[in-house]
Design an enzyme around this catalytic site. Structure first.
Site, PDB file in Angstrom:
ATOM      1  N   GLY A  46     -12.262  35.187 -19.950  1.00 26.94           N
ATOM      2  CA  GLY A  46     -12.368  33.907 -19.251  1.00 26.94           C
ATOM      3  C   GLY A  46     -12.074  32.770 -20.196  1.00 26.94           C
ATOM      4  O   GLY A  46     -12.111  32.952 -21.421  1.00 26.94           O
ATOM      5  N   GLN A  51     -12.812  24.285 -23.389  1.00 28.00           N
ATOM      6  CA  GLN A  51     -12.647  24.980 -24.675  1.00 28.00           C
ATOM      7  C   GLN A  51     -11.327  24.644 -25.376  1.00 28.00           C
ATOM      8  O   GLN A  51     -11.196  24.847 -26.569  1.00 28.00           O
ATOM      9  CB  GLN A  51     -12.730  26.503 -24.466  1.00 28.00           C
ATOM     10  N   CYS A  91     -18.505  34.521 -26.633  1.00 23.11           N
ATOM     11  CA  CYS A  91     -17.735  33.330 -26.257  1.00 23.11           C
ATOM     12  C   CYS A  91     -16.658  33.090 -27.307  1.00 23.11           C
ATOM     13  O   CYS A  91     -16.921  33.188 -28.505  1.00 23.11           O
ATOM     14  CB  CYS A  91     -18.664  32.123 -26.176  1.00 23.11           C
ATOM     15  N   LEU A  92     -15.472  32.789 -26.849  1.00 22.58           N
ATOM     16  CA  LEU A  92     -14.368  32.535 -27.779  1.00 22.58           C
ATOM     17  C   LEU A  92     -14.642  31.298 -28.639  1.00 22.58           C
ATOM     18  O   LEU A  92     -14.034  31.151 -29.704  1.00 22.58           O
ATOM     19  CB  LEU A  92     -13.050  32.365 -27.006  1.00 22.58           C
ATOM     20  N   HIS A 133     -20.517  31.636 -16.718  1.00 22.06           N
ATOM     21  CA  HIS A 133     -20.326  31.232 -18.118  1.00 22.06           C
ATOM     22  C   HIS A 133     -19.270  30.122 -18.203  1.00 22.06           C
ATOM     23  O   HIS A 133     -19.452  29.130 -18.923  1.00 22.06           O
ATOM     24  CB  HIS A 133     -19.920  32.487 -18.908  1.00 22.06           C
ATOM     25  N   GLU A 134     -18.184  30.277 -17.440  1.00 20.95           N
ATOM     26  CA  GLU A 134     -17.104  29.267 -17.482  1.00 20.95           C
ATOM     27  C   GLU A 134     -17.525  27.956 -16.819  1.00 20.95           C
ATOM     28  O   GLU A 134     -17.197  26.870 -17.317  1.00 20.95           O
ATOM     29  CB  GLU A 134     -15.835  29.805 -16.792  1.00 20.95           C
ATOM     30  N   HIS A 137     -19.400  25.914 -19.171  1.00 22.72           N
ATOM     31  CA  HIS A 137     -18.538  25.172 -20.117  1.00 22.72           C
ATOM     32  C   HIS A 137     -18.117  23.832 -19.518  1.00 22.72           C
ATOM     33  O   HIS A 137     -18.096  22.809 -20.212  1.00 22.72           O
ATOM     34  CB  HIS A 137     -17.274  25.979 -20.447  1.00 22.72           C
TER      35      HIS A 137
HETATM   36  O1  GNR Z   1     -14.227  36.837 -23.497  1.00 16.93           O
HETATM   37  C1  GNR Z   1     -15.358  36.577 -23.076  1.00 16.93           C
HETATM   38  N1  GNR Z   1     -16.226  37.594 -22.822  1.00 16.93           N
HETATM   39  C2  GNR Z   1     -17.427  37.428 -22.152  1.00 16.93           C
HETATM   40  C3  GNR Z   1     -18.307  38.494 -22.165  1.00 16.93           C
HETATM   41  C4  GNR Z   1     -19.514  38.403 -21.516  1.00 16.93           C
HETATM   42  C5  GNR Z   1     -19.841  37.257 -20.838  1.00 16.93           C
HETATM   43  C6  GNR Z   1     -18.973  36.172 -20.826  1.00 16.93           C
HETATM   44  C7  GNR Z   1     -17.765  36.266 -21.470  1.00 16.93           C
HETATM   45  S1  GNR Z   1     -16.659  34.927 -21.410  1.00 16.93           S
HETATM   46  C8  GNR Z   1     -15.764  35.173 -22.907  1.00 16.93           C
HETATM   47  C9  GNR Z   1     -14.600  34.201 -23.021  1.00 16.93           C
HETATM   48  C10 GNR Z   1     -15.136  32.799 -23.104  1.00 16.93           C
HETATM   49  O2  GNR Z   1     -15.620  32.306 -24.083  1.00 16.93           O
HETATM   50  N2  GNR Z   1     -15.078  32.080 -22.018  1.00 16.93           N
HETATM   51  O3  GNR Z   1     -15.580  30.827 -22.024  1.00 16.93           O
HETATM   52 NI    NI Z   2     -17.145  30.787 -23.492  1.00 16.71          NI
END
Ligand code: GNR
Ligand code: NI
Length: 167
Positions: A46, A51, A91-92, A133-134, A137
């Site tokens: 995601g 980001q 999270c990236l 999660h997104e 953000h």
């Molecule tokens: O790549 C991602 N893996 C992930 C794993 C578990 C829960 C959420 C994520 S999102 C993350 C990519 C990211 O940072 N998206 O904002």
């Molecule tokens: Ni993230």
């Protein structure tokens, strides 16, 4: 296409609140294409526009192993949620940190697609986690903010140390 730079926690720009997209146009679609290339290259499941330092309500997700299930959600709104699920998240923008977060197990999200057409996505499992999660953000929230202050302080210290070592 282009790989975009992903902001790294703790960067205050990750706490900006994204604005609604008023018009889904070619500029939006170009950003979405570049976000997709960036997400797949990372690799991640995601990515939120926040980001890549664009503070508009745009997220993409693809939890498939084959990278052919891209979902684009513009101005996403959770209209229903149920159940609880604990998932280890990463999270990236917070590389190398994995912590368990509790979220809704199932959600319905209303959003616009890349053509400005409204749709509803019903999600569960990793897809539901990822969409939540997104959307966080877009509100300026990073998953580590669900953790205790002590854990957050340790994560910030670790990332700052790592940043110093690679300079
Ligand atoms: O790549 C991602 N893996 C992930 C794993 C578990 C829960 C959420 C994520 S999102 C993350 C990519 C990211 O940072 N998206 O904002
Ligand atoms: Ni993230």
């Amino acid at each position: 296409m282009a790989i975009l730079k992903i902001l790294q926690y703790p960067d205050e720009r990750l706490h900006k609140v994204a604005k609604k997209v008023l018009q889904v146009d070619e500029t939006t679609r170009k950003l979405v294409r570049n976000m997709a290339e960036t997400m797949y290259a990372a690799p991640g499941v995601g990515l939120a526009a926040t980001q890549v330092d664009v503070h508009e309500q745009i997220i993409i997700v693809d939890v498939s192993e084959t990278h052919d299930q891209l979902k684009v959600l513009i101005n996403p709104e959770i209209i229903a949620s149920s159940g609880d699920s604990d998932c280890e998240e990463g999270c990236l923008s917070v590389p190398g940190i994995f912590e368990t977060v509790r979220r809704a197990a199932r959600i319905s999200v209303r959003a616009l697609d890349e053509n400005g057409k409204i749709f509803t996505l019903d999600a569960e499992g990793l897809l539901a986690v990822c969409v939540q999660h997104e959307i966080d953000h877009l509100r300026g929230k990073v998953f580590v903010e669900y953790l205790s202050q002590l854990k957050q302080a340790r994560i910030r210290a670790k990332l700052k140390k790592r940043l110093r070592e690679t300079m």
